[in-house]
Write a protein that holds these residues in place. Structure first.
Motif, short mmCIF file in Angstrom:
data_model
loop_
_atom_site.label_atom_id
_atom_site.label_comp_id
_atom_site.label_asym_id
_atom_site.label_seq_id
_atom_site.Cartn_x
_atom_site.Cartn_y
_atom_site.Cartn_z
N ASP A 107 0.83 -1.20 0.00
CA ASP A 107 0.00 0.00 0.00
C ASP A 107 0.87 1.26 0.00
O ASP A 107 2.09 1.18 -0.19
N ASN A 108 0.24 2.40 0.22
CA ASN A 108 0.98 3.67 0.17
C ASN A 108 1.92 3.88 1.36
O ASN A 108 2.64 4.87 1.41
N PHE A 109 1.93 2.94 2.30
CA PHE A 109 2.91 2.97 3.38
C PHE A 109 4.11 2.06 3.07
O PHE A 109 5.22 2.30 3.54
N MET A 136 5.66 -0.43 -10.46
CA MET A 136 4.57 -1.01 -9.68
C MET A 136 3.65 0.08 -9.14
O MET A 136 2.42 -0.05 -9.14
N ILE A 137 4.26 1.16 -8.69
CA ILE A 137 3.49 2.29 -8.16
C ILE A 137 2.59 2.89 -9.23
O ILE A 137 1.42 3.21 -8.99
N PHE A 138 3.14 3.02 -10.44
CA PHE A 138 2.38 3.58 -11.56
C PHE A 138 1.20 2.68 -11.91
O PHE A 138 0.09 3.17 -12.18
N LYS A 139 1.42 1.35 -11.89
CA LYS A 139 0.37 0.40 -12.28
C LYS A 139 -0.81 0.43 -11.31
O LYS A 139 -1.96 0.26 -11.73
N VAL A 140 -0.52 0.64 -10.02
CA VAL A 140 -1.61 0.63 -9.04
C VAL A 140 -2.18 2.03 -8.81
O VAL A 140 -3.06 2.22 -7.97
N GLY A 141 -1.66 3.02 -9.55
CA GLY A 141 -2.22 4.36 -9.48
C GLY A 141 -1.81 5.18 -8.27
O GLY A 141 -2.47 6.17 -7.93
N LEU A 142 -0.70 4.79 -7.61
CA LEU A 142 -0.25 5.54 -6.44
C LEU A 142 0.76 6.63 -6.78
O LEU A 142 1.29 7.31 -5.89
N ASP A 143 1.03 6.80 -8.09
CA ASP A 143 2.01 7.81 -8.50
C ASP A 143 1.52 9.22 -8.20
O ASP A 143 2.30 10.17 -8.15
N SER A 144 0.19 9.37 -8.01
CA SER A 144 -0.36 10.69 -7.70
C SER A 144 -0.34 10.97 -6.19
O SER A 144 -0.65 12.08 -5.76
N ASP A 145 0.02 9.96 -5.40
CA ASP A 145 0.10 10.14 -3.95
C ASP A 145 1.31 11.04 -3.63
O ASP A 145 2.44 10.75 -4.01
N LYS A 146 1.07 12.12 -2.93
CA LYS A 146 2.11 13.12 -2.66
C LYS A 146 3.26 12.53 -1.85
O LYS A 146 4.44 12.77 -2.14
N TYR A 147 2.93 11.72 -0.85
CA TYR A 147 3.96 11.13 0.00
C TYR A 147 4.83 10.16 -0.79
O TYR A 147 6.06 10.15 -0.67
N VAL A 148 4.19 9.35 -1.61
CA VAL A 148 4.92 8.40 -2.46
C VAL A 148 5.80 9.15 -3.45
O VAL A 148 6.96 8.80 -3.67
N GLY A 149 5.24 10.21 -4.06
CA GLY A 149 6.00 11.00 -5.03
C GLY A 149 7.23 11.64 -4.42
O GLY A 149 8.31 11.64 -5.02
N GLY A 190 18.06 13.72 -13.05
CA GLY A 190 17.15 13.96 -14.18
C GLY A 190 15.82 13.25 -13.97
O GLY A 190 14.74 13.82 -14.22
N LEU A 191 15.87 12.00 -13.51
CA LEU A 191 14.65 11.24 -13.25
C LEU A 191 13.89 11.84 -12.06
O LEU A 191 12.66 11.86 -12.05
N ALA A 192 14.65 12.32 -11.07
CA ALA A 192 14.02 12.97 -9.92
C ALA A 192 13.24 14.20 -10.38
O ALA A 192 12.12 14.45 -9.92
N LYS A 193 13.83 14.96 -11.30
CA LYS A 193 13.17 16.17 -11.82
C LYS A 193 11.91 15.81 -12.60
O LYS A 193 10.90 16.52 -12.52
N GLU A 194 11.96 14.69 -13.34
CA GLU A 194 10.76 14.25 -14.07
C GLU A 194 9.62 13.94 -13.12
O GLU A 194 8.47 14.32 -13.36
N VAL A 195 9.94 13.23 -12.03
CA VAL A 195 8.92 12.91 -11.02
C VAL A 195 8.37 14.20 -10.42
O VAL A 195 7.15 14.37 -10.27
N PHE A 196 9.27 15.12 -10.11
CA PHE A 196 8.88 16.41 -9.52
C PHE A 196 7.94 17.18 -10.45
O PHE A 196 6.91 17.71 -10.01
N ASP A 197 8.29 17.25 -11.72
CA ASP A 197 7.48 18.00 -12.70
C ASP A 197 6.11 17.38 -12.91
O ASP A 197 5.13 18.08 -13.22
N GLU A 198 6.03 16.05 -12.75
CA GLU A 198 4.76 15.35 -12.99
C GLU A 198 3.83 15.38 -11.77
O GLU A 198 2.66 14.99 -11.87
#
Length: 462
Positions: free
Chosen positions: A100-102, A126-139, A153-161
């Protein structure tokens, strides 16, 4: 539900023996089959013995619940065995329990600590597949994981999204740039942060001060200090220590001392950075005095503290004091000398012209000398006209360690010339020329009213 009597028993353990007694009770009464009981017991035992908690967890007759998994995973991220958190995720998936998100933030933290970018990327999927990528804490944890793995660079992509960013998001991105040695980008993030009307806290300012230290930007660091004072921010240990380091590295050791004196609470890092700052700014006697005061206050010096005080002794040429501190480090505090400690001692002896003693230290080190120690020793041999180093061909070892550094060829050639090996010295210079190497001249950075010398020159031309 756990009965009140059992709850009371579980809350009582203070030692590993108590845990073992309760474990025996659970087995006799079959309470180790009760999910609520075992979950409560695992959480309690984690504060006493992680190894016991894991052993109890592994030997349960029933499948542990997700909460128990999450508790163990999180506990391992606070140790040097964070790889176990990743292994527990694998076990969790094999028994068919959905994270889960914890779960994900703790596993991502472990991936960052272990620099497991491949596994971190898989967890991201895995996070993207279960839709938790929008969770602020997970992000937030995700971008910190990429930054810890030096994938800014990947960190910045996550930040921008991230659709929702909070103070933690901004501070994490800023800290990521600093950790990846991109201080200018950190300042750009800070500007964007202000445009987004997000007020920085002391954690943000600590990262900004680290960026100032990296750039030796005194004016920006001073502005951050003023901001903290104006906004009534408490001078906690982290912020105070960052200010001390910034002022010391920028050459204003007086202001660093004022900050240090005004701190209500100091930790070992605060003392060590202040001692190091004094030593680096030609205040060796003050550094030694502060080191003595630190011990008198009850602070136990560590490896870094002794590196700072040995450096101070080297700058002042205090040979006997330096040798005494080195001996105290080993005998009194049981600290195993590192390459840095040996380097300080060799530099101290070499500066004083005690070439034979420095040579003895190098020959009896438990590890091979690095290029820094070899350069220090060879330089001392050249400066004092002694060529004892040639007995062990330390010139060749230096060139093997750093074959692409022109300064090493010049140093080795100079030492050979002092010893009368003119042909060898000439061969070294020819070899250096054939390889296209050059000795980079020393340089200094000068600022006037916040502008570099080149910027001033360019303005004059315009």
């Amino acid at each position: 539900m756990i009965c009140r009597q059992i709850q009371t028993l579980i809350q009582r353990p203070k030692t590993a023996i108590h845990l073992q007694q309760l474990n025996s009770l659970f087995i006799k009464t079959c309470l180790d089959h009760d999910v609520d009981t075992i979950t409560h017991f695992i959480v309690t035992s984690l504060s006493i013995s992680l190894s016991f908690a894991r052993s109890f967890f592994n030997n349960l007759p029933v499948s542990p619940p997700l909460f128990a998994y999450n508790s163990l995973i999180r506990a391992y991220t606070k140790t040097s065995f964070s790889i176990e958190s990743i292994k527990l995720l694998d076990e969790l998936l094999k028994v068919g329990i959905k994270p889960d998100n914890f779960t994900y933030p703790s596993v991502l933290k472990a991936c960052g600590q272990c620099s497991q970018i491949g596994l971190g990327g898989s967890v991201h999927s895995m996070i993207f597949k279960v839709g938790l990528d929008s969770d602020k804490y997970v992000g937030n944890t995700l971008l910190r994981m990429y930054a810890a793995c030096n994938e800014i660079g990947l960190a910045k992509e996550v930040f921008d999204e991230m659709t929702l960013k909070d103070l933690v998001s901004w501070s994490s991105m800023l800290a990521g740039y600093v950790a990846c040695d991109r201080p200018m980008q950190a300042f750009k993030v800070f500007q964007q942060m202000k445009l987004a009307n997000e007020r920085p806290n002391s954690v943000t300012l600590v990262s900004l001060l680290s960026a100032c230290t990296s750039l030796i930007n005194f004016r920006a660091g001073e502005s951050i200090h003023s901001y903290a004072i104006t906004n009534g921010m408490a001078l906690d240990v982290a912020l105070g220590t960052a200010l001390i380091e910034m002022y010391s590295k920028c050459g204003d050791v007086e202001k660093a001392s004022i900050v240090f004196s005004s701190m209500c609470e100091k930790n070992l890092q605060s003392w060590t950075i202040m001692i190091s700052g004094l030593a680096d700014n030609s205040r060796g006697k003050d550094a030694i005095s502060l080191f003595t005061k630190m011990i008198q206050t009850g602070q136990q010096p560590d490896s870094m503290s002794f590196s700072a005080i040995l450096s101070a002794c080297s700058h002042l040429g205090l040979v006997e004091e330096g040798k005494r501190y080195f001996d105290e480090m080993v005998r009194t505090y049981d600290i195993k000398p590192t390459m840095e400690h040996y380097g300080c001692l060799v530099d101290l002896l070499g500066r004083a012209g005690l070439i034979e003693e420095a040579y003895y230290i190098i020959r009896n080190m438990p590890m091979e000398p690095n290029a820094v120690i070899l350069r220090s020793f060879l330089g001392a041999c050249r400066n004092h006209g002694q060529v004892l180093c040639l007995d062990d061909n330390m010139r060749e070892l230096l060139l093997e360690l750093e074959p692409e550094l022109g300064a090493n060829y010049v140093l080795a050639s100079s030492v050979s010339s002092v010893s009368g090996y003119w042909n060898y010295a000439a061969d070294l210079m020819v070899s250096m020329k054939q390889k296209g190497l050059k000795k980079v001249p020393g340089c200094s950075r000068v600022e006037v009213n916040g502008c570099s010398a080149k910027e001033i020159q360019d303005k004059a031309v315009d």
